[in-house]
Scaffold this motif. Sequence first.
Motif, short mmCIF file in Angstrom:
data_model
loop_
_atom_site.label_atom_id
_atom_site.label_comp_id
_atom_site.label_asym_id
_atom_site.label_seq_id
_atom_site.Cartn_x
_atom_site.Cartn_y
_atom_site.Cartn_z
N LEU A 94 0.83 -1.21 0.00
CA LEU A 94 0.00 0.00 0.00
C LEU A 94 0.86 1.25 0.00
O LEU A 94 0.59 2.21 -0.74
N SER A 95 1.90 1.25 0.79
CA SER A 95 2.81 2.39 0.84
C SER A 95 3.49 2.59 -0.51
O SER A 95 3.63 3.73 -0.98
N ALA A 96 3.90 1.50 -1.15
CA ALA A 96 4.52 1.59 -2.47
C ALA A 96 3.53 2.12 -3.50
O ALA A 96 3.89 2.93 -4.37
N ALA A 97 2.28 1.69 -3.42
CA ALA A 97 1.26 2.17 -4.35
C ALA A 97 1.01 3.67 -4.16
O ALA A 97 0.86 4.42 -5.14
N HIS A 98 0.98 4.13 -2.94
CA HIS A 98 0.80 5.56 -2.67
C HIS A 98 1.99 6.35 -3.20
O HIS A 98 1.83 7.44 -3.76
N THR A 99 3.18 5.82 -3.04
CA THR A 99 4.38 6.50 -3.51
C THR A 99 4.36 6.61 -5.03
O THR A 99 4.66 7.66 -5.59
N ARG A 100 3.99 5.53 -5.72
CA ARG A 100 3.91 5.54 -7.19
C ARG A 100 2.85 6.54 -7.66
O ARG A 100 3.05 7.27 -8.62
N ARG A 101 1.72 6.57 -6.97
CA ARG A 101 0.64 7.48 -7.35
C ARG A 101 1.08 8.93 -7.19
O ARG A 101 0.79 9.79 -8.02
N ASP A 102 1.81 9.21 -6.12
CA ASP A 102 2.27 10.58 -5.88
C ASP A 102 3.35 10.99 -6.87
O ASP A 102 3.51 12.18 -7.17
N GLU A 103 4.12 10.03 -7.41
CA GLU A 103 5.20 10.34 -8.34
C GLU A 103 4.71 10.46 -9.79
O GLU A 103 5.45 10.96 -10.63
#
Length: 107
Positions: A94-103
Motif C-alpha cells: 500500500l505504501s509503495a502504491a501511494h508512492t507511485r501514485r504521488d510520483e
Amino acid sequence: MFWFLLIAMVVVVAAVTLAVVGGGDDAVLPETGSERLADPLPEDRPVERADIDALRLPVAARGYRMAEVDDVLSRLAAELAERDARIAGLQQALSAAHTRRDEEPRK
C-alpha cells in the motif's frame, strides 16, 4: 511378634501423617497457594508471537493434556506470525502504491 509389627506400623503411619499434615513452615509438604494463571498477555498492544511463546498455563491434578494445549498454542503462535507477516506485506504494498501514485505526472 505380630503385635510388635502392628504397633510399629501404626507408629510409622502416624509419623508420616504428622509430617505431611502438621509442622507449620517446617512441614515436609508446606502449604502453597493455588496455581493461577497470571495473565502475561499485554493489554496495551496486540498479542505477538513472543507473547504466546512465553505463555504457560497452570497444571492441575484434573487439568488439561499438556501436549494438546502446547500444540494449540504452537499453532496459534504460527498463525499470528503468518498474519503479522501478511499485514506487514500488505502495508508495504500500500505504501509503495501511494508512492507511485504521488510520483506520477499530473495531466
